[in-house]
Enzyme design. Structure first.
Site, mmCIF file in Angstrom:
data_model
loop_
_atom_site.group_PDB
_atom_site.id
_atom_site.type_symbol
_atom_site.label_atom_id
_atom_site.label_comp_id
_atom_site.label_asym_id
_atom_site.label_seq_id
_atom_site.Cartn_x
_atom_site.Cartn_y
_atom_site.Cartn_z
ATOM 1 C CD GLU A 66 2.347 4.927 6.611
ATOM 2 O OE1 GLU A 66 1.528 4.382 5.853
ATOM 3 O OE2 GLU A 66 2.023 5.473 7.681
ATOM 4 C CG ASN A 110 0.311 8.362 8.251
ATOM 5 O OD1 ASN A 110 -0.355 7.504 7.699
ATOM 6 N ND2 ASN A 110 1.573 8.170 8.607
ATOM 7 C CB SER A 142 -7.528 12.900 -0.224
ATOM 8 O OG SER A 142 -6.276 13.395 0.195
ATOM 9 C CB THR A 145 -0.949 0.013 1.211
ATOM 10 O OG1 THR A 145 -0.190 -0.151 2.414
ATOM 11 C CG2 THR A 145 -1.964 -1.098 1.112
ATOM 12 C CE LYS A 170 0.479 -2.940 3.571
ATOM 13 N NZ LYS A 170 -0.402 -2.601 4.671
ATOM 14 C CB THR A 225 3.599 -7.771 12.244
ATOM 15 O OG1 THR A 225 3.694 -6.444 11.742
ATOM 16 C CG2 THR A 225 4.482 -8.629 11.383
#
Lengths: 438, 438
Positions: free
Chosen positions: A281, A433, A438, A169, A191, A202
């Protein structure tokens, strides 16, 4: 701790290394298909990749551990039931939508399994479903079922790379680790980049092997490996509702000793866990906390977690600022919450091997400050740079190196130890985040 | 929950309101002095403000609660001893350096107390020391002692505003709340913007009153008030090593009923706690989580904490993104870690009064999505805007309004409830903390 100390100059070098890792064990095929659809809850076009991992013949030897989140996704609910089935024939995975607490979510997951079973000539109960992505939205079951024949048509027995690419993702790059053992091999993919502080399991991790290991042993081994790897990382202290680690053996190779297999499994899990953090991230520094001299491994793990989850320390690391006070604050917060106090008089702290705290007081001077700053700088993955619009986006989609910010916490209280891995807290994390959907 | 619903158009309007709140109770004087010095560990010029809060006559009626961090600052160690003293005569507070685990830190704190005692004609043991700022550095005792006579010369009996301004570090504005009761009054000030998840006590808070309350009652009341206010907020889940809440009575007014006093004390603590969050580092939205229908207040508090400490949900709020999945994830992570599961079938969630989850599934549609986004927007304190250099700095130094993102969690399991207050996670937080010391 890491089995490798890799460096990559660019995306092509990294993809080429991944391709070399990606050879499938005997008895497995992998196929993916990407398609467009429109979510029900937010009618805006989106894309999803469907990934199939199929066995040539159903196997009794499979294991899986799942999230402990109290609101697990429908695939977790179904997956737990699958553990009681005599055999597993395939795994069907989608990204983009995680199918968590959506109305009728379990029935939808079962519909997708049934369609996959038809395409693969299996029974529904032989299919393990997995979903990852937005929480709260409903799976586009019709579009997925329509896409299944294309994914089945793409099945091939050479490489797991399409699956490693298909399940991502917000990941910047696919993650694969493998190991050859005798005539067989293990290959794992992962992932996950956000909502990562696994508990019992996890994110999405699939490890395939052709080495024969009976079901009960396989499940015990997976639990032990997960406890020492995925359960010792945290990107943001958020525990996903979809965490899954699955381990499947096709049983084709029978000449590998169980201890050798388990050791390789542990290493693959530790490497994939570190890969997940390095690709986390917004992560610009990987922080590795080695806690030693602990009375038990649980305390060592929890102290490490307290450090890698402390926002102020994470921000300081992001800024290459050796703010040692925030490190002590984080440890002290955790210890101060224990039901009974532990003796901290023998505690000794190092950063990059440099002593910063011992005998109850800081050991600091301007020279150490410079060396600590350099240690943080050498572990930086890239320099932060906003776009013209003020967004912070990672400029690389490969891991340039495997260096870490090395934190040492010697407690002087016992002989147990644990290594916990986490990341810093950066503008890139907030950009990612603050408006993910969007 | 807040006693007020204030709005301010600019700094001047806010400061004028603060001045009106700031009238000192009888029997207290306040003085400050700001001076330059050079820290030992990082030889770069810095500035510190020394704040004195002095009683006209030493009082036996004082209370204080301190941080639970296992590495408390030297002033906390000394402060705990002061609780056993028969009387308190003054409080001496410095910002910039917190005197935590610095070599010889306790002796330095006592040296400063001794000098303050000389300046105020008291005994050392009648002085409560407080320090806040960088952890790990040593106090500049000589410079502080040299500055003490100037602080003493500035003592005045009119306003607590100079103290509210003198104790700040990264705060954008001073925080004062007060209440008149009969012929007397309570006035409280708070400092704190980061490293805020208090445990037993929080940051630096001083509440002064001329209403007579005996020491034992005063201490019990303070503990109860702190448990329901400062112990129910979190900015970044980091627990400071210096948290202190002190409550001092000069005993001049004897006509106020204890219950009336305690009620006012609770309100002041709750208001100051919300002020601290609203002025929290990088906070652009205050998030108020009201958990009801809980079997006990502790569970209600912990669920609220789990929400306001969940980085992904905090980021979504920062982006005015009603990412309801991350809210459910955060609750589920906490519940999934409980030793025994609780029944979630009756759980009902609202944001801004809009139902988003009930009967185990999400209740979402595109119309609700728009309303939820509007609810987040109306609670935003300011719009994020990077400087030309890419730094994110709050453009205001006053609170424009007191609106919150209102989260409702009805558990349907009992009659207990708790309100927990936290903030979002923003670029402004990262900018503030990625290089705090430079």
């Amino acid at each position: 701790m890491p089995s490798t100390q890799l460096t990559f100059n660019d995306r092509e070098q990294h993809r080429s290394w991944l391709s070399n890792q990606a050879t499938l064990p005997r008895g497995f095929r992998v196929g993916t298909h990407r398609f467009a659809f429109t979510p029900i809850e937010a009618p805006k076009p989106a894309k999803m990749t469907l990934t199939l991992i199929a066995l040539d013949a159903p196997t009794p030897d499979f294991a899986a551990v799942f999230t402990r989140n109290a609101f697990p996704g429908a695939p977790i609910v179904v997956g737990r039931q699958r553990l009681d089935e005599p055999t597993l024939g395939a795994i069907v995975i989608n990204n983009k939508i995680s199918n968590v607490c959506a109305p009728g979510g379990t029935a939808t997951a079962e519909r997708v399994c049934a369609a996959a079973a038809t395409a693969l000539n299996l029974r529904s109960a032989q299919i393990l479903p997995s979903s990852t992505g937005v929480i709260g939205w409903s799976l586009p079951a019709d579009a997925m079922i329509a896409a299944l024949p294309d994914a089945a048509a793409a099945l091939q027995a050479d490489s797991i790379l399409p699956a490693a690419e298909g399940i991502v993702t917000t990941d910047l790059y696919p993650k694969i680790r493998s190991r050859a053992l005798g005539a067989g091999r293990l290959v794992g993919i992962a992932k996950g980049a956000g909502m990562i502080e696994p508990n019992l399991a996890t994110m999405l991790v699939y490890i395939l092997t052709d080495i024969a290991v009976p079901r009960a042993e396989l499940r015990a081994m997976l639990k032990r490996a997960v406890d020492e790897s995925f359960n010792r990382i945290s990107i943001d202290s958020d525990t996903s509702t979809s965490d899954t680690v699955a381990l499947v053996s096709s049983g084709k190779i029978t000449d590998v000793a169980p201890a050798e297999f388990e050791s390789a499994l542990h290493q693959i899990c530790r490497d994939l866990a570190e890969d997940v953090v390095r690709n986390g991230e917004g992560v610009r520094h990987v922080i590795r906390v080695a806690t030693t001299g602990a009375p038990d491994a649980r305390l060592a793990t929890q102290i490490g977690k307290a450090v890698v989850n402390a926002p102020l320390f994470k921000c300081a690391v992001a800024g290459n600022d050796p703010n040692v006070g925030r490190l002590v604050q984080a440890i002290g917060r955790y210890l101060g919450n224990l039901p009974s106090p532990i003796d901290t008089s023998a505690m000794r702290l190092t950063i990059g091997g440099i002593e910063i705290f011992a005998e109850g007081v800081f050991k600091l001077d301007p020279t150490k400050e410079i060396a600590l700053t350099q240690h943080l700088q050498q572990a930086e993955l890239y320099v932060s740079q906003p776009t013209a619009e003020g967004a912070f986006v990672p400029p690389i989609d490969f891991p340039p190196h495997e260096r870490c910010v090395e934190i040492g916490i010697e407690l002087g209280l016992g002989n147990d130890a644990a290594v916990v891995i986490g990341g810093d807290l950066t503008h890139e994390y907030v950009t990612e985040n603050a408006d993910y959907r969007s």
